[in-house]
Design an enzyme around this catalytic site. Structure first.
Site, PDB file in Angstrom:
ATOM      1  N   ASP A  82      42.154  39.451  46.031  1.00 14.29           N
ATOM      2  CA  ASP A  82      42.027  39.191  44.597  1.00 14.29           C
ATOM      3  C   ASP A  82      43.210  39.791  43.846  1.00 14.29           C
ATOM      4  OD1 ASP A  82      41.332  41.851  44.972  1.00 14.29           O
ATOM      5  OD2 ASP A  82      39.257  41.597  44.380  1.00 14.29           O
ATOM      6  N   ASN A 149      28.401  47.434  41.883  1.00 12.49           N
ATOM      7  CA  ASN A 149      27.431  46.369  41.584  1.00 12.49           C
ATOM      8  C   ASN A 149      27.262  45.400  42.753  1.00 12.49           C
ATOM      9  OD1 ASN A 149      29.800  44.953  41.535  1.00 12.49           O
ATOM     10  ND2 ASN A 149      29.644  44.229  39.424  1.00 12.49           N
ATOM     11  N   HIS A 151      29.731  43.759  44.285  1.00 18.19           N
ATOM     12  CA  HIS A 151      30.716  42.666  44.380  1.00 18.19           C
ATOM     13  C   HIS A 151      31.598  42.822  45.614  1.00 18.19           C
ATOM     14  CE1 HIS A 151      34.094  44.679  41.701  1.00 18.19           C
ATOM     15  NE2 HIS A 151      34.152  45.108  42.939  1.00 18.19           N
ATOM     16  N   GLU A 156      31.424  38.617  41.333  1.00 19.24           N
ATOM     17  CA  GLU A 156      30.475  39.453  40.613  1.00 19.24           C
ATOM     18  C   GLU A 156      29.045  38.976  40.870  1.00 19.24           C
ATOM     19  OE1 GLU A 156      31.716  42.058  39.679  1.00 19.24           O
ATOM     20  OE2 GLU A 156      33.278  41.936  38.163  1.00 19.24           O
TER      21      GLU A 156
HETATM   22  P1  PGA Z   1      37.087  50.945  45.021  1.00 17.80           P
HETATM   23  O1  PGA Z   1      36.839  49.394  44.723  1.00 17.80           O
HETATM   24  O2  PGA Z   1      37.561  51.027  46.423  1.00 17.80           O
HETATM   25  O3  PGA Z   1      38.145  51.354  44.031  1.00 17.80           O
HETATM   26  O4  PGA Z   1      35.782  51.639  44.809  1.00 17.80           O
HETATM   27  C1  PGA Z   1      36.089  48.647  45.620  1.00 17.80           C
HETATM   28  C2  PGA Z   1      35.793  47.285  45.046  1.00 17.80           C
HETATM   29  O5  PGA Z   1      35.608  47.173  43.822  1.00 17.80           O
HETATM   30  O6  PGA Z   1      35.730  46.324  45.820  1.00 17.80           O
END
Ligand code: PGA
Length: 255
Positions: A82, A149, A151, A156
């Site tokens: 992404d 959450n 995702h 999302e």
């Molecule tokens: P993070 O992000 O490693 O910064 O916790 C993970 C994600 O949002 O997929």
């Protein structure tokens, strides 16, 4: 039944292969070994990569294992999951810059692909990226983080499981988790992400999660009924997905 093996405890649960590590050092070293094992056993050298705080130690370990083997180059094509929209490509907050900082400035790769954060037509960029992945033969090994959450990529809660690469409006939860990284600039509220369908098309998937803040998302993904409300629960349909977590991230699982 729980089996204790070296540095981790493992369990097959709801179609997922789960490994719970006491130490981050072993977790990340195994996460990198999975990449080298994949490269020695599969012809598909297209690797899907993730970013975020979880993956900084992964790239540090990958660079260190490459150096230990005398490798300055990996014969892989990398495809990032992404990218934010509305930033110039060299903005310090893009995932393109993150990848440069953590990996590509240290180890060369054959090809590296990331959606264009500055695309004039983001929907066209999304469909171009999906077609690019397909035209190169699909992803052999896909790494994932997970949001608080649930995702995966920027898919999302509520995202359908058959989505391909698309543009998204980021959720409040993601904006609040990620805005700490935007020290001066306002965090974009839009992004491009591989879809859940794109992710599920990979031959093999490895998800990494560390810390207590991920425990509810891990619990929802692994143990509750699969639901678009917890996008990572779609991994149960895949059949070759491994989840590497530390004890705090596993702390809500009833094993
Ligand atoms: P993070 O992000 O490693 O910064 O916790 C993970 C994600 O949002 O997929």
């Amino acid at each position: 039944m729980l089996q204790t093996k070296r540095a981790y405890t493992e369990k097959e649960i709801n179609g997922l292969h789960l490994r719970i590590y006491a130490s981050h050092q072993y977790l990340y070293s195994d996460a990198v070994k999975i990449l080298f094992n994949h490269l020695s056993t599969s012809k598909n050298r297209n690797i899907g990569l993730a970013t975020g705080a979880t993956f900084e130690p992964f790239y540090a370990e990958l660079v260190s294992q490459c150096k230990a083997m005398g490798k300055e180059r990996l014969e892989v094509n990398t495809f990032n999951l992404d990218e934010y929209l509305g930033l110039s490509r060299d903005d310090p907050n893009t995932y393109a810059t993150y990848m440069q900082r953590h990996l590509f400035s240290k180890i060369a790769v054959e090809g590296s692909f990331i959606p264009n954060s500055n695309a004039a037509y983001p929907e066209i960029e999304a469909s171009f990226y999906e077609n690019l992945i397909r035209s190169k033969g699909g992803i052999g090994l896909q790494y994932l983080g997970i949001g608080t959450n649930g995702h995966i990529g920027f898919n999302e809660p509520g995202t359908a499981t058959d989505t391909i690469t698309h543009t998204v409006e980021l959720s409040e939860s993601t904006i609040s988790s990620n805005s700490i990284y935007f020290k001066t600039a306002r965090m974009p509220h839009k992004a491009i992400t591989m879809g859940i369908g794109t992710i599920l098309s990979a031959d093999k998937i490895v998800l990494i999660a560390t810390g207590k803040s991920k425990s509810a998302a891990i619990m929802g993904s692994v143990m509750q009924d699969p639901s678009p409300d917890v996008p990572a629960s779609a991994l149960r349909m895949h059949g070759n997905a491994t989840i590497l977590i530390d004890a705090p991230a596993a702390s809500s699982l009833r094993l």
